[in-house]
Scaffold this active site. Structure first.
Site, PDB file in Angstrom:
ATOM      1  N   SER A  57       0.806  -1.222   0.000  1.00  0.00           N
ATOM      2  CA  SER A  57       0.000   0.000   0.000  1.00  0.00           C
ATOM      3  C   SER A  57       0.841   1.275   0.000  1.00  0.00           C
ATOM      4  O   SER A  57       0.332   2.343  -0.327  1.00  0.00           O
ATOM      5  CB  SER A  57      -0.944   0.015   1.204  1.00  0.00           C
ATOM      6  N   ASP A 356      -2.981   8.191   8.224  1.00  0.00           N
ATOM      7  CA  ASP A 356      -4.172   7.502   8.740  1.00  0.00           C
ATOM      8  C   ASP A 356      -3.885   6.511   9.857  1.00  0.00           C
ATOM      9  O   ASP A 356      -4.733   5.699  10.196  1.00  0.00           O
ATOM     10  CB  ASP A 356      -4.903   6.787   7.588  1.00  0.00           C
ATOM     11  N   HIS A 359      -0.363   4.656   7.148  1.00  0.00           N
ATOM     12  CA  HIS A 359       0.325   5.186   5.956  1.00  0.00           C
ATOM     13  C   HIS A 359       0.756   6.633   6.170  1.00  0.00           C
ATOM     14  O   HIS A 359       0.278   7.304   7.084  1.00  0.00           O
ATOM     15  CB  HIS A 359      -0.615   5.059   4.756  1.00  0.00           C
TER      16      HIS A 359
END
Ligand SMILES: *[C@@H]1O[C@H](CO)[C@@H](O)[C@H](O)[C@H]1NC(C)=O
Ligand SMILES: *[C@@H]1O[C@H](CO)[C@@H](O)[C@H](O)[C@H]1NC(C)=O
Ligand SMILES: *[C@@H]1O[C@H](CO)[C@@H](O)[C@H](O)[C@H]1NC(C)=O
Ligand SMILES: *[C@@H]1O[C@H](CO)[C@@H](O)[C@H](O)[C@H]1NC(C)=O
Length: 391
Positions: A57, A356, A359
């Site tokens: 991610s 968040d 990340h």
């Protein structure tokens, strides 16, 4: 503090929600760079015309939402993801651009389109990275009862995608000469991979030592497969300071802290992982002396920021920008960014390192990419890698 089974289950659930593939959504391939000269100082214009990226991610520019699977409920498609640069969700796990986006800009290339977006134009490269990805194959986690009901993509999946892509160009195996030349002239960008392997096995009886051995071996085999297809310019990112993520800070006992105030045991895990990875890279350099294999030292880059956040423009090194206001880290496992109750971010994401809870912000990715591309945090440096490239 993480004694109860239900909390542990929720923790894993959180990681799946935030690091794993949800459902189909719009393409991000139409986005073009608009500020190729203005962002990270001097650029390396047109030094590569093709980039192939891999990872999780931290590197995924949209594959995550091109996958349909049982866990199609991720929050990445909701506001405030994408609020900073794109002004809409692009299925990137950040408020804006990622390291791989700043790389593309630096090379004067369009942003790398996600492989699974079939409408993309791949003439300048492909991004195979997918959120939730592990270095170790899915079957291993399945056998050890740590997959729940999910179908995570591993680095091996990305290699299979890459081989399919080559096949589509008539370049599989010992393809024509033009294929070899194309591989030799491309940049292979391997984003951080392995953090999910540790996260998924967190509640299992699998030891971190075993995870490290298997994960790094898989990265080694993966890189060797790339080198065999002719890859000549490879950048491999290590793991960042995973112990400084609000998620780790919340889960680790309060006395598990290192010199910079982060979860010591978790940072140590990444540090030890990176040492082994670097050993393997040295081995590969010996086996493939004509290739340039650069180690992007994410750990040191991240550490430099955490040691001196304000000089780099950050006033909030620990707090998540987007969260439900829980505790010292603006992080609540039960109400994460993009969920119905958390549709707004902090007003000044450029001051935050973390987006968040897991990340990083665009601002942080920008600083880190500048360190990789211009400030010697790649070893050998990106400049050295470029100077080896004959036109
Ligand atoms: C893809 O992009 C290349 C280079 O930007 C361009 O020359 C080519 O026409 C594009 N292909 C399609 C099908 O749009
Ligand atoms: C996984 O779960 C099954 C069923 O509960 C059990 O029989 C098996 O021993 C477990 N395997 C491992 C590696 O824990
Ligand atoms: C880090 O972990 C290793 C084992 O993986 C251990 O030997 C070492 O003492 C740890 N270092 C610190 C600083 O905690
Ligand atoms: C989210 O909002 C709903 C309705 O506004 C509320 O019932 C629920 O408790 C909230 N959840 C959290 C975790 O705050």
């Amino acid at each position: 503090m993480v004694g109860s089974n239900s909390l542990r289950t929720t923790i894993i659930f959180f990681l799946l929600m935030n690091l794993l593939p949800p459902s189909f959504s719009t393409s991000s391939s139409t986005i073009r760079t608009t500020d190729a000269t203005s962002t990270t100082g001097a650029t390396h214009r047109h030094r590569f015309s093709k980039v192939y990226a891999f990872g999780d991610s931290f590197t995924d520019t949209g594959n995550t939402h091109s996958i349909t699977g049982p866990y199609s409920f991720g929050h990445v498609s909701n506001p405030p993801y994408g609020t900073t640069f794109f002004h809409r969700s692009t299925n990137r796990y950040s408020d804006g651009r990622l390291v791989v986006d700043f790389l593309a800009t630096d090379l004067s290339l369009p942003f790398l389109p996600p492989y699974l977006d079939r409408s993309s134009n791949f003439s300048h490269g492909v991004n195979f990275a997918v959120a939730g990805s592990t270095a170790i194959q899915h079957e291993f986690f399945a056998k050890n009862n740590v997959t729940m009901d999910i179908t995570p993509q591993s680095l091996m999946t990305q290699l299979i995608w890459f081989e399919k892509y080559l096949e589509g160009k008539g370049c599989r195996g010992n393809g024509p000469r033009r294929c070899r030349a194309e591989m030799e002239n491309a940049l292979f960008w391997v984003g951080e991979i392995g953090a999910n392997d540790y996260a998924y096995s967190f509640t299992s009886s699998l030891s971190p030592n075993l995870i490290r051995e298997l994960a790094v071996n898989n990265v080694f085999n993966f890189l060797q497969a790339l080198l065999k297809t002719g890859a000549k310019y490879i950048v491999v990112q290590g793991l960042p300071l995973t112990g400084c993520l609000p998620l780790s800070m919340v889960l680790a006992p309060p006395d598990d802290r290192d010199g910079i105030g982060c979860a010591a045991s978790v940072n140590n895990q990444s540090y030890t992982h990176n040492l082994l990875l670097q050993n393997k890279l040295r081995d590969l350099r010996r086996r493939y002396p004509n290739a340039v294999i650069s180690y992007a030292d994410y750990f040191s880059a991240h550490l430099a920021v955490m040691k001196n956040p304000t000089t780099l423009g950050f006033t909030e090194p620990f707090k998540a920008c987007c969260g439900a206001g829980g505790g010292s880290f603006n992080f609540d496992l039960f109400a994460t960014c993009g969920s119905p109750n958390v549709s707004r971010a902090c007003s000044n994401p450029t001051k935050f390192v973390n987006w968040d809870g897991v990340h990083l912000t665009e601002a942080m990715y920008k600083v880190v990419s500048d360190m990789f591309l211009h400030r010697g945090y790649c070893k050998p440096s990106f400049e050295v890698l470029l100077s080896n490239k004959s036109h």
